[in-house]
Design a protein around this motif. Structure first.
Motif, PDB file in Angstrom:
ATOM      1  N   GLU A  60       0.830  -1.202   0.000  1.00 30.60           N
ATOM      2  CA  GLU A  60       0.000   0.000   0.000  1.00 30.60           C
ATOM      3  C   GLU A  60       0.869   1.260   0.000  1.00 30.60           C
ATOM      4  OE1 GLU A  60      -2.673  -0.208   3.303  1.00 30.60           O
ATOM      5  OE2 GLU A  60      -3.918  -1.772   2.375  1.00 30.60           O
ATOM      6  N   ALA A  61       0.438   2.228  -0.809  1.00 29.96           N
ATOM      7  CA  ALA A  61       1.096   3.526  -0.869  1.00 29.96           C
ATOM      8  C   ALA A  61       0.067   4.605  -0.558  1.00 29.96           C
ATOM      9  CB  ALA A  61       1.689   3.763  -2.253  1.00 29.96           C
ATOM     10  N   ILE A  62       0.416   5.510   0.327  1.00 33.45           N
ATOM     11  CA  ILE A  62      -0.455   6.642   0.650  1.00 33.45           C
ATOM     12  C   ILE A  62       0.106   7.871  -0.060  1.00 33.45           C
ATOM     13  CG2 ILE A  62      -1.428   8.074   2.481  1.00 33.45           C
ATOM     14  CD1 ILE A  62      -0.961   5.706   4.402  1.00 33.45           C
ATOM     15  N   ILE A  63      -0.672   8.392  -1.004  1.00 34.59           N
ATOM     16  CA  ILE A  63      -0.227   9.533  -1.807  1.00 34.59           C
ATOM     17  C   ILE A  63      -1.328  10.590  -1.777  1.00 34.59           C
ATOM     18  CG2 ILE A  63       0.649  10.304  -4.041  1.00 34.59           C
ATOM     19  CD1 ILE A  63       1.356   7.406  -4.694  1.00 34.59           C
ATOM     20  N   ASN A  78      -1.131  -0.675  -4.280  1.00 31.26           N
ATOM     21  CA  ASN A  78      -2.487  -0.212  -3.986  1.00 31.26           C
ATOM     22  C   ASN A  78      -2.382   1.201  -3.414  1.00 31.26           C
ATOM     23  OD1 ASN A  78      -3.688  -2.709  -4.691  1.00 31.26           O
ATOM     24  ND2 ASN A  78      -3.114  -3.553  -2.702  1.00 31.26           N
ATOM     25  N   ILE A  79      -2.971   2.165  -4.120  1.00 33.49           N
ATOM     26  CA  ILE A  79      -2.789   3.572  -3.782  1.00 33.49           C
ATOM     27  C   ILE A  79      -3.991   4.099  -3.000  1.00 33.49           C
ATOM     28  CG2 ILE A  79      -2.443   5.895  -4.699  1.00 33.49           C
ATOM     29  CD1 ILE A  79      -1.120   4.589  -7.154  1.00 33.49           C
ATOM     30  N   ILE A  80      -3.707   4.695  -1.842  1.00 32.20           N
ATOM     31  CA  ILE A  80      -4.715   5.390  -1.047  1.00 32.20           C
ATOM     32  C   ILE A  80      -4.440   6.875  -1.205  1.00 32.20           C
ATOM     33  CG2 ILE A  80      -5.614   5.815   1.270  1.00 32.20           C
ATOM     34  CD1 ILE A  80      -3.803   2.586   0.613  1.00 32.20           C
ATOM     35  N   GLU A  81      -5.469   7.658  -1.499  1.00 33.16           N
ATOM     36  CA  GLU A  81      -5.252   9.061  -1.857  1.00 33.16           C
ATOM     37  C   GLU A  81      -6.109  10.006  -1.014  1.00 33.16           C
ATOM     38  OE1 GLU A  81      -4.848  11.728  -5.958  1.00 33.16           O
ATOM     39  OE2 GLU A  81      -5.755   9.743  -6.018  1.00 33.16           O
ATOM     40  N   PRO A  82      -5.691  10.294   0.222  1.00 39.83           N
ATOM     41  CA  PRO A  82      -6.400  11.320   1.003  1.00 39.83           C
ATOM     42  C   PRO A  82      -6.348  12.656   0.267  1.00 39.83           C
ATOM     43  CG  PRO A  82      -4.851  10.083   2.371  1.00 39.83           C
ATOM     44  CD  PRO A  82      -4.550   9.730   0.956  1.00 39.83           C
ATOM     45  N   VAL A  84      -4.177  10.788   6.473  1.00 37.09           N
ATOM     46  CA  VAL A  84      -2.962  10.012   6.206  1.00 37.09           C
ATOM     47  C   VAL A  84      -2.677   9.077   7.373  1.00 37.09           C
ATOM     48  CG1 VAL A  84      -0.452  10.145   5.906  1.00 37.09           C
ATOM     49  CG2 VAL A  84      -1.940  11.712   4.647  1.00 37.09           C
ATOM     50  N   MET A  85      -2.735   9.601   8.585  1.00 37.04           N
ATOM     51  CA  MET A  85      -2.471   8.782   9.771  1.00 37.04           C
ATOM     52  C   MET A  85      -3.475   7.636   9.870  1.00 37.04           C
ATOM     53  SD  MET A  85       0.161  10.235  11.485  1.00 37.04           S
ATOM     54  CE  MET A  85       0.065  10.144  13.267  1.00 37.04           C
ATOM     55  N   LYS A 139       0.327  -2.893   5.938  1.00 36.64           N
ATOM     56  CA  LYS A 139       0.706  -3.074   4.534  1.00 36.64           C
ATOM     57  C   LYS A 139       1.286  -1.806   3.914  1.00 36.64           C
ATOM     58  CE  LYS A 139      -2.738  -6.671   3.534  1.00 36.64           C
ATOM     59  NZ  LYS A 139      -3.904  -7.041   2.675  1.00 36.64           N
ATOM     60  N   THR A 140       1.299  -0.714   4.673  1.00 34.28           N
ATOM     61  CA  THR A 140       1.810   0.551   4.151  1.00 34.28           C
ATOM     62  C   THR A 140       3.323   0.490   4.011  1.00 34.28           C
ATOM     63  OG1 THR A 140       0.008   1.744   5.264  1.00 34.28           O
ATOM     64  CG2 THR A 140       1.873   3.042   4.485  1.00 34.28           C
TER      65      THR A 140
END
Length: 350
Positions: free
Chosen positions: A102-105, A123-127, A140-141, A147-148
């Motif tokens: 997982e990537a947080i972008i 897998n991209i999470i986009e706040p 983001v937190m 998995k990040t």
């Protein structure tokens, strides 16, 4: 049947709208570039190198790492050069992440982060950033899981120019010790905000910077990564030995020896041009995002028409959508004369 990974074939290439751009014809306010030529010292260094008949020799980088480290206030073993900061972003993501991680972008943001993450099939999470609240720290937190493996923080963010507080970045680094925290400081000279002094304390912190923006050297492609010694050694195992070309090193060496042309340009953009465009937009009651960089994201009532009229006046700007698919125009700022011309043109268009 393709010989490549299936997700690669299904991706789209990142294609910036470069077609038809001509700095001799247009005022280029679309790519956040420096809009004035580099110093004569940089040009002369390149001419002297070419005239010295060294193009046929493999690059030898000399003490450029020590000079960059000295400029940044870090140790030489905490720095590595890259072929533009784009390569630094790619190297970090390739080296830190596996397929399915997982990537947080937070977004909207610079397209290369997504491009490199998609290549690794993350897998991209986009706040979402917002004009009112800026950087979505809590989102983001909340998105951090076991998995990040990557969190991207552009400071300031592009296209909105939003700064991220130092403590927020370090809180995130502390909350996700197993993830690479990629902090892109490519507009550092405009903000002077950095976490590069914290890379020893936070081993998951990796900072990317570039000589493309304020230094005005995007065509020669030199960026750099600042991180802990162990991270730099690991990334050097991935980067090729000659990925940075010799002309880039010659140019940057001369640029660092003559920083005045960059310092003066930054001062004029931030202290003169930026207040000018903000005052104009405020007077016209046109919405824009507060920015700490050399660009402003403006939301005209008819953005496509404004873009077209500016183009007819040989001024290029960059359309960018927010997280709600609302179209704005990101406008790079130049010197006082160029900004006066921009404002006069906008006034006639509006």
């Amino acid at each position: 049947m393709s010989v490549f990974k299936s997700h690669i074939s299904q991706m789209g290439a990142y294609k910036p709208p470069l077609e038809g751009r001509d700095n001799h014809q247009h005022l280029l306010l679309d790519f956040n570039e420096r809009v004035l030529p580099v110093s004569p010292a940089v040009k002369q260094a390149l001419i002297d190198f070419i005239n010295d008949d060294q193009l046929q020799v493999y690059p030898a980088y000399g003490d450029i790492i020590h000079k960059i480290a000295d400029y940044c206030g870090v140790k030489p073993d905490q720095v590595m050069t890259t072929n533009g900061s784009d390569q630094g972003i790619d190297l970090i993501i390739r080296s830190a992440c596996r397929e399915g991680d997982e990537a947080i972008i937070p977004g909207p943001t610079f397209a290369m982060y997504h491009q490199c993450a998609k290549i690794e099939n993350l897998n991209i999470i986009e706040p979402a950033y917002s004009r009112e609240n800026g950087f979505p720290k809590q989102a983001v937190m909340d998105a951090i899981t076991d998995k990040t493996r990557l969190i991207v923080i552009a400071n300031p963010n592009n296209p909105c120019g939003t700064p991220i507080a130092r403590n927020d970045i370090l809180d995130i680094a502390k909350a996700a010790p197993e993830a690479a925290i990629l902090v892109d400081e490519c507009y550092f000279e405009y903000t002077r905000q950095t976490v590069c002094d914290a890379v020893e304390q936070y081993p998951n912190l990796l900072v990317t910077r570039t000589f493309s923006k304020t230094w005005g050297l995007p065509s020669v492609r030199l960026g750099y990564i600042i991180s802990g010694k162990d991270n730099i050694n690991a990334l050097l195992n991935v980067r090729g030995p000659y990925d940075v070309n010799q002309l880039a090193v010659v140019a940057i060496d001369a640029a660092l020896a003559n920083p005045e042309y960059t310092q003066e340009y930054v001062k004029e953009v931030i202290e003169v041009s930026k207040p000018m465009i903000e005052a104009f937009l405020d007077k016209q009651k046109i919405e824009y995002w507060p920015s700490v960089a050399n660009y402003v994201w403006v939301f005209f009532k008819q953005p496509s028409l404004v873009e077209q009229k500016l183009k007819e006046a040989n001024i290029l700007v960059r359309p960018k959508m927010d997280s709600q698919a609302k179209l704005g125009l990101r406008i790079t700022l130049g010197n006082k004369q160029q900004t006066t011309h921009l404002i006069d043109t906008l006034a006639s268009v509006l």
